[in-house]
Design a protein around this motif. Structure first.
Motif, PDB file in Angstrom:
ATOM      1  N   LEU A  41       0.830  -1.205   0.000  1.00  0.00           N
ATOM      2  CA  LEU A  41       0.000   0.000   0.000  1.00  0.00           C
ATOM      3  C   LEU A  41       0.866   1.258   0.000  1.00  0.00           C
ATOM      4  N   GLU A  42       1.958   1.240   0.754  1.00  0.00           N
ATOM      5  CA  GLU A  42       2.870   2.390   0.767  1.00  0.00           C
ATOM      6  C   GLU A  42       3.390   2.688  -0.636  1.00  0.00           C
ATOM      7  N   ARG A  43       3.781   1.637  -1.356  1.00  0.00           N
ATOM      8  CA  ARG A  43       4.304   1.838  -2.704  1.00  0.00           C
ATOM      9  C   ARG A  43       3.202   2.322  -3.643  1.00  0.00           C
ATOM     10  N   ALA A  44       2.030   1.701  -3.555  1.00  0.00           N
ATOM     11  CA  ALA A  44       0.930   2.076  -4.455  1.00  0.00           C
ATOM     12  C   ALA A  44       0.484   3.520  -4.230  1.00  0.00           C
ATOM     13  N   LEU A  45       0.549   3.983  -2.981  1.00  0.00           N
ATOM     14  CA  LEU A  45       0.047   5.313  -2.638  1.00  0.00           C
ATOM     15  C   LEU A  45       1.142   6.377  -2.626  1.00  0.00           C
ATOM     16  N   SER A  46       2.344   6.001  -2.999  1.00  0.00           N
ATOM     17  CA  SER A  46       3.477   6.927  -2.891  1.00  0.00           C
ATOM     18  C   SER A  46       3.303   8.178  -3.755  1.00  0.00           C
ATOM     19  N   ASP A  47       2.566   8.079  -4.851  1.00  0.00           N
ATOM     20  CA  ASP A  47       2.369   9.231  -5.737  1.00  0.00           C
ATOM     21  C   ASP A  47       1.002   9.875  -5.561  1.00  0.00           C
ATOM     22  N   CYS A  48       0.290   9.480  -4.504  1.00  0.00           N
ATOM     23  CA  CYS A  48      -1.064  10.003  -4.296  1.00  0.00           C
ATOM     24  C   CYS A  48      -1.093  11.024  -3.153  1.00  0.00           C
ATOM     25  N   SER A  49      -1.984  11.986  -3.297  1.00  0.00           N
ATOM     26  CA  SER A  49      -2.246  12.928  -2.198  1.00  0.00           C
ATOM     27  C   SER A  49      -3.340  12.335  -1.319  1.00  0.00           C
ATOM     28  N   LEU A  50      -3.136  12.364  -0.001  1.00  0.00           N
ATOM     29  CA  LEU A  50      -4.082  11.756   0.927  1.00  0.00           C
ATOM     30  C   LEU A  50      -4.633  12.797   1.901  1.00  0.00           C
ATOM     31  N   TYR A  51      -5.934  12.696   2.173  1.00  0.00           N
ATOM     32  CA  TYR A  51      -6.511  13.531   3.211  1.00  0.00           C
ATOM     33  C   TYR A  51      -6.033  13.032   4.586  1.00  0.00           C
TER      34      TYR A  51
END
Length: 318
Positions: free
Chosen positions: A223-233
């Motif tokens: 999940l860390e890798r998949a979300l590395s390029d995403c902005s999160l609330y």
């Protein structure tokens, strides 16, 4: 971290890489030559060969399997390359491995990473077709020997043989044993249920590793890798996401991420047909921020998809 350190993994990769360099040039020349020197049956096998330059998967793509990678380097990959250089080794080497476990957990990805590490060509073996024509069995062996280093990849071995008492068992054992005697050839097979494979076939695989559903640590890394390029609330908590995804496979986790992204995108579009500015942002890769509600919706969609699937397999495999 697995049972081996990153330093041990890097050392194993360096040894393999240094030994493989010598063979890359001759291998590429061989693959670029005309296939006219091959028989008709050998050309059937050649049609299922993936060339080294088309293998893009590396060990860095295999998340959370540092220990397994180090074991494979030490007892399979490095010895296989050495066997092509040293005529008389003091001990027999392992040349075949079976990965078993649920679908979508990375068995095929690991096989691709192994082949990429060796700089090997890959024969994606259609075992059913080979069993139908006796001449294809000898063609598999001759082609594999001509393309060393070579990985012979057999997917879903348990499903192909239709149980422990398959009438084709003896022929498969003969093929596997013959390939195991070829220097520079590694047989990699995958299965969902190891218990459905006969003991005589299992004995041809001295190395057997379960690739289970990812534990909490591995799910978090994926999940860390998949979300590395995403902005999160701020309401998105990685630990909570890890707990939410208990029981999901590696491919399920990637699908989970994709669904969450699409939920966010569709929520933020002004209407069914977005404005030109919004389309331009999407084309630039500007993804909308992800909130907790998007992940809740994504996991509901994923479970709904699984319930409607006749065999409960995800649609995207790694």
């Amino acid at each position: 971290m697995g049972i081996f350190s990153n330093a041990a993994l890097a050392a194993g990769a360096c040894v393999t890489g240094a030994l493989v360099v010598k063979y890359r040039h001759s291998l590429m020349n061989m693959l670029s030559n005309s296939a006219s020197s091959y028989t008709r049956h050998e050309r059937v096998i050649l049609d299922r060969v993936t060339k080294p330059e088309n293998l893009t998967v590396t060990w860095s793509d295999v998340v959370g399997e540092e220990g397994l990678a180090a074991v494979l380097h030490k007892f399979l990959l490095n010895p296989a390359v050495l066997a092509m250089r040293v005529k008389h080794l003091p001990l027999p080497i392992y040349s075949s491995v079976l990965f078993y476990g649920p679908s979508g957990c990375g068995k095929t990805l690991i096989a691709k990473a192994m082949a990429g590490e060796l700089g090997a060509s890959v024969i994606n073996l259609d075992l059913l077709a080979v069993l139908r024509k006796a001449n294809l069995m000898s063609a598999v062996v001759s082609v594999a020997k001509s393309l060393t280093p070579c990985v012979v990849f057999i997917k879903h071995l348990d499903e192909i043989l239709e149980g422990k008492h398959s009438p084709d068992t003896e022929r498969v054992v003969l093929l596997l044993k013959t390939l195991a005697e070829c220097r520079g050839v590694i047989v990699v097979a995958t299965a969902t249920k190891k218990e459905n494979i006969s003991n005589s076939i299992l004995r041809t695989f001295p190395l057997q590793f379960e690739v289970p559903l990812p534990n909490a640590d591995k799910r978090m890394k994926i999940l860390e890798r998949a979300l590395s390029d995403c902005s999160l609330y701020r309401d998105v908590d990685l630990q909570a996401l890890t707990e939410m995804t208990l029981g999901l496979s590696c491919s399920d986790l990637l699908q989970f991420h994709r669904y969450a992204v699409w939920c966010s995108i569709q929520e933020n579009l002004s209407e069914q047909f977005p404005e030109e500015e919004e389309v331009a942002d999407l084309e630039k890769g500007a993804l909308c921020p992800l909130a907790w509600r998007h992940f809740e919706e994504a996991v509901e969609i994923l479970h709904f998809e699984k319930e409607r699937s006749s065999d409960s397999r995800p649609h995207i495999y790694i």
